[in-house]
Design an enzyme around this catalytic site. Structure first.
Site, PDB file in Angstrom:
ATOM      1  N   GLU A 101       0.741  -1.072  -0.012  1.00  0.00           N
ATOM      2  CA  GLU A 101       0.153   0.079   0.012  1.00  0.00           C
ATOM      3  C   GLU A 101       0.796   1.167   0.076  1.00  0.00           C
ATOM      4  OE1 GLU A 101      -1.511  -1.283   3.569  1.00  0.00           O
ATOM      5  OE2 GLU A 101      -2.962  -2.647   2.496  1.00  0.00           O
ATOM      6  N   TYR A 113       7.521   1.935  -8.275  1.00  0.00           N
ATOM      7  CA  TYR A 113       6.584   0.610  -8.332  1.00  0.00           C
ATOM      8  C   TYR A 113       6.228   0.365  -9.829  1.00  0.00           C
ATOM      9  CZ  TYR A 113       6.521   1.438  -3.212  1.00  0.00           C
ATOM     10  OH  TYR A 113       6.707   1.832  -1.924  1.00  0.00           O
TER      11      TYR A 113
END
Ligand code: COA
Length: 147
Positions: A101, A113
């Site tokens: 998260e 990411y």
């Protein structure tokens, strides 16, 4: 150099977390994480901790709890090195996917990411700061068995 985090890293971890995390972990949380989770530290030529990942595993899934690089060493490829090393280690160990998260406003981490193959699979409304900021849920598919 990358190496597993150990109990003696506690002070350096608390300091690096405080410098990079808007809600740093307490020393007690760090002690628990060092005893329970998988931690990897990035050590520079002067033997200083300049980055880390902390992740946990349940069955064939892993979760990245924290990744950080010291502010003066950011944007030099170290975050990517830490994340790619974690992904390789998980792949080697047969883990199907990595979840994490991230704050919706943390665009730097999200770029990292996405660049390492992460995709957004969900949004948790108001997950951070008592409803003030959403979390984006990322997943990295590692093996052939993940769905
Ligand atoms: C997120 C973090 C770990 C990235 O580490 P880093 O060493 O700076 O990242 P890298 O240099 O490996 O960057 C790899 C790529 O990610 C992206 N990226 C990283 N930081 C970025 C930023 N601030 N803005 C935009 N893109 C960014 C870029 O695409 C970058 O590639 P490029 O430099 O070739 O353009 C680091 O910024 C950090 O510690 N932030 C504070 C803690 C944090 O937010 N952790 C994530 C939530 S737990």
């Amino acid at each position: 150099m990358l190496r597993p985090l150990v109990a003696d890293d506690l002070d350096a971890l608390v300091a690096l977390d405080a410098a990079t995390n808007p809600h740093p972990w307490s020393a007690g949380l760090w002690r628990d994480a060092l005893a329970r989770d998988h931690g990897t530290g990035l050590i520079d030529d002067d033997n200083r901790l300049v980055g880390f990942t902390v992740s946990s595993r349940v069955l064939d899934e892993a979760e990245l709890q924290l990744i950080a690089v010291s502010p003066e060493r950011q944007r030099q490829g170290l975050g990517r090195r830490l994340l790619e090393s974690l992904l390789s280690e998980l792949r080697r160990d047969g883990i199907a996917r990595l979840l994490l998260e991230v704050r919706a406003g943390n665009h730097g981490a999200q770029a990292l990411y996405a660049g390492c193959g992460g995709i957004i699979v969900g949004r948790r409304k108001g997950y951070y700061d008592h409803g003030r900021e959403d979390a984006l849920l990322y997943t990295f598919t590692l093996g052939g068995e993940a769905t």
